[in-house]
Structure formats: structure tokens, C-alpha cells
Design an enzyme around this catalytic site. Structure first.
Site, PDB file in Angstrom:
ATOM      1  CE  LYS A 194     -26.376  21.541 -39.931  1.00  0.00           C
ATOM      2  NZ  LYS A 194     -25.399  21.721 -38.866  1.00  0.00           N
ATOM      3  CE  LYS A 246     -25.091  24.498 -42.241  1.00  0.00           C
ATOM      4  NZ  LYS A 246     -24.451  24.233 -40.989  1.00  0.00           N
TER       5      LYS A 246
HETATM    6  C1  PBG Z   1     -22.542  21.142 -37.644  1.00  0.00           C
HETATM    7  C2  PBG Z   1     -22.408  22.150 -38.719  1.00  0.00           C
HETATM    8  C3  PBG Z   1     -22.172  21.863 -40.073  1.00  0.00           C
HETATM    9  C4  PBG Z   1     -22.095  23.078 -40.733  1.00  0.00           C
HETATM   10  C5  PBG Z   1     -22.272  24.088 -39.787  1.00  0.00           C
HETATM   11  N1  PBG Z   1     -22.477  23.492 -38.535  1.00  0.00           N
HETATM   12  C6  PBG Z   1     -21.949  20.593 -40.775  1.00  0.00           C
HETATM   13  C7  PBG Z   1     -22.716  19.422 -40.429  1.00  0.00           C
HETATM   14  O1  PBG Z   1     -23.890  19.503 -40.086  1.00  0.00           O
HETATM   15  O2  PBG Z   1     -22.126  18.352 -40.510  1.00  0.00           O
HETATM   16  C8  PBG Z   1     -21.851  23.218 -42.196  1.00  0.00           C
HETATM   17  C9  PBG Z   1     -21.453  24.542 -42.690  1.00  0.00           C
HETATM   18  C10 PBG Z   1     -20.833  24.544 -44.038  1.00  0.00           C
HETATM   19  O3  PBG Z   1     -20.797  23.525 -44.763  1.00  0.00           O
HETATM   20  O4  PBG Z   1     -20.344  25.613 -44.410  1.00  0.00           O
HETATM   21  N2  PBG Z   1     -22.807  21.615 -36.392  1.00  0.00           N
END
Ligand code: PBG
Length: 322
Positions: A194, A246
Site C-alpha cells: 500500500k 494499492k
Molecule cells: C486507510 C485507508 C485508506 C484507503 C483505504 N484504507 C486511505 C489512507 O491510507 O489514508 C484509501 C482507499 C481509497 O482511496 O479509495 N486505512
């Protein structure tokens, strides 16, 4: 010309193209991310992500009934909460909207995979995914809480927990905690690679999350490809059932590395900003919506994803059905 090789022979009509197509997009491969909040009768389109809504539990159940015939395999639940504190205590509240949604969905839609986000950011006042002290995110202390959160979700009926926090060692801690509780069948969908992306804006707006500082001490640097393989090796050795990359379309190289280096299914998360960019492009007259969305999805599958989490899941399923 006396050409023997004429690649265009395979493109001459729709059925030949269909028959020789290498990548198929099918509704059974999509997860729908969904936001759940307090109250009743709530169904609010999310800002800059209007194809997705934030629901109260009752409205969510109605919506799932409406889309039931599309036969999507599962949903990923995210909490949207006004209850925030330094420790993210609401994450462990079994009366929270997410927990109630899990058990209600389980009861009414027994075949739908209920996956849940495991991270503290919907519930912390500093907006971080973990516990925050003196400007630092505490790894091991956070992992303890995440394991408890995952167990709570499993107790409520979640078949899949999805840690999105990027703490070290959380997959193993969650696996051990689930097994100890007798939940050996609960799947772990790990957010393995991520990235600290600029494309999470609409999601953070939806959560109402103001992040104190940024998330770069735990989310990955977008420059790094080899490091994703390290995370992959760790998460699979720790027991991840599915590994996720992601965002998706900007990280196709990472998805294809995962496909080549992993024997577990690979998922990709087409995130809120990727979706918002397509919508903005359509509005500006740059591209057409359906072909643009389908090209993005096809690219993600072509790169090697087995599963895609996307806010477009419902529409895609409708398009494929038509
Ligand atoms: C945080 C989380 C995020 C997303 C999913 N889980 C955002 C972040 O890391 O600040 C982003 C998903 C999206 O932008 O669709 N646990």
C-alpha cells in the site's frame, strides 16, 4: 505483399476478437468497498466519489437487496464515525455501525463475503491508522489493537478481514489471534503493498479524516518496486490468504510482480482518486465513461490481478450483464 504473418486476421470481426481475447473481466472478480455510519435512513453520495455512498446500517441492507441480483461476491466495509479519540476506541466497540452491519449482512445475505477494513483511521482524532505518540506511530502496540479488531469482526461474522494499516507483523498477529479464538477459516486479505499515494483524497474526505502530518512512515514510497516484493514475502509467510496492491492503475508493474512471485491470489484496489480522475475526465469530455472504466479494469486484470476492489463494481456488473 506476400505476408505470412497478418496479426490483423485475428481482429477482423467481433467473434474472432472475442474468442482470442486474453483477459476476461467478470463480475465474480469484484469487491465493492462500502462506507457505513451512525444513524438511520442515511444514504449520502460521497464527495468527489458520487458513485459511492455512505450508508446507515438500515439503508445499507436495502441497497444490498437492490444489487443482490448482480451477484457480486463480496463487500469491503469501512467505518465512517463521529466518535474519534486518540486511541481509536470505537474500533473495538461491538455496537459500532460496522459491527452491526457485519452481523446484519451475515444474517440477511449469508452468501455474500463480508470483508472488513482493519485500521484505526476512521476512529482516531489524529487520522492515523495506528496509535500515535510523540510524533511517532507505534508499531507493536498498534498491532495488538488491530488483532483485537480483527477478532471482533470475525466474531460478528466477517469471513474476511483486511488490514490496511501497513504495520509490520500485523498479518501474523491477526492470524494467531484468529486461530486462537477458533476462527481458522477467517480469510486475511492483506494490503501488502500500500503506497503513500496522492489518490486517497475522496476516501479521506468521506471519512472526514484530517491526517496529522502524513502516512509515509508506514505506507510505501511510490518509488519502490523491489520493496513490494519484500512485503509480499513477509505477508505470505505470515499467512495472508490474498495479497493486495494499492492503488491499482499506477502500480501495474507491482501487480505483475505479485502475480509472478506469489502463489496466493492477487487483489488490486482501484482507489477513490483513480475513480475521481475518470469521472473528471468524462465531465471534461476527455473520454467516455464505460470504455474508460473498462479499460482501467482490463489493464488491472491484464497486469495479473485476480480480484479488483472498486467503487465501480456495481456498474461494471450491470454493464457485463446487459
Ligand atoms: C486507510 C485507508 C485508506 C484507503 C483505504 N484504507 C486511505 C489512507 O491510507 O489514508 C484509501 C482507499 C481509497 O482511496 O479509495 N486505512
Amino acid at each position: 505483399m506476400d505476408l505470412i504473418q497478418r496479426p490483423r486476421r485475428l481482429r477482423q470481426n467481433l467473434n474472432i476478437r472475442r474468442m482470442t481475447r486474453e483477459t476476461l473481466v467478470h463480475p465474480s472478480k469484484f469487491l465493492l468497498p462500502i462506507f457505513v455510519t451512525e444513524g438511520s435512513g442515511v444514504k449520502t453520495p460521497n464527495k468527489n466519489l458520487e458513485i459511492s455512498y455512505t450508508f446507515s446500517v438500515d439503508s445499507l441492507l436495502k441497497y444490498l437487496e437492490e444489487i443482490k441480483s448482480l451477484n457480486l461476491p463480496g463487500v469491503l466495509l469501512f467505518g465512517v464515525s463521529s466518535k474519534r479519540d486518540a486511541l481509536g476506541s470505537e474500533a473495538l466497540n461491538r455496537e459500532s455501525p460496522v459491527c452491526r452491519a457485519i452481523s446484519e449482512i451475515r444474517e440477511r445475505f449469508p452468501n455474500l463475503i463480508v470483508g472488513t477494513d482493519v485500521a484505526l483511521d476512521p476512529y482516531t482524532d489524529h487520522g492515523h491508522d495506528g496509535l500515535f505518540e510523540d510524533g511517532r506511530i507505534l508499531n507493536d502496540e498498534t498491532v495488538d489493537v488491530l488483532a483485537q479488531m480483527a477478532c471482533l469482526h470475525a466474531q460478528m461474522g466477517a469471513q474476511m478481514v483486511a488490514p490496511s494499516d501497513m504495520m509490520d507483523g500485523r498479518v501474523l498477529a491477526i492470524r494467531k489471534a484468529l486461530d486462537k479464538m477458533g476462527s481458522a477459516d477467517t480469510l486475511i486479505l492483506a494490503y501488502t503493498a500500500k503506497y503513500a499515494s496522492a489518490y486517497y483524497g475522496p476516501f479521506r474526505d468521506t471519512l472526514g479524516a484530517e491526517v496529522f502530518g502524513d502516512k509515509r512512515t508506514y505506507q510505501m514510497d511510490p518509488s519502490n518496486r523491489r520493496e513490494a516484493k519484500r512485503e509480499l514475502a513477509l505477508d505470505t509467510s505470515e499467512g495472508a490468504d490474498i495479497v493486495m496492491v494499492k492503488p491499482a492503475t499506477l502500480y501495474l508493474d507491482v501487480i505483475s510482480d505479485f502475480r509472478a512471485n506469489s502463489s496466493v491470489p492477487v487483489a488490486a484496489y482501484h482507489v477513490s482518486g483513480e475513480c475521481a480522475l475518470i469521472e473528471a475526465g468524462v465531465k471534461a469530455g476527455v473520454c467516455e465513461r464505460k470504455p474508460a472504466v473498462m479499460e482501467a479494469m482490463t489493464s488491472i486484470f491484464r497486469a495479473g490481478a485476480d480480484i479488483v476492489a472498486t467503487y465501480y463494481a456495481v456498474e461494471i456488473a450491470k454493464w457485463l450483464e446487459a
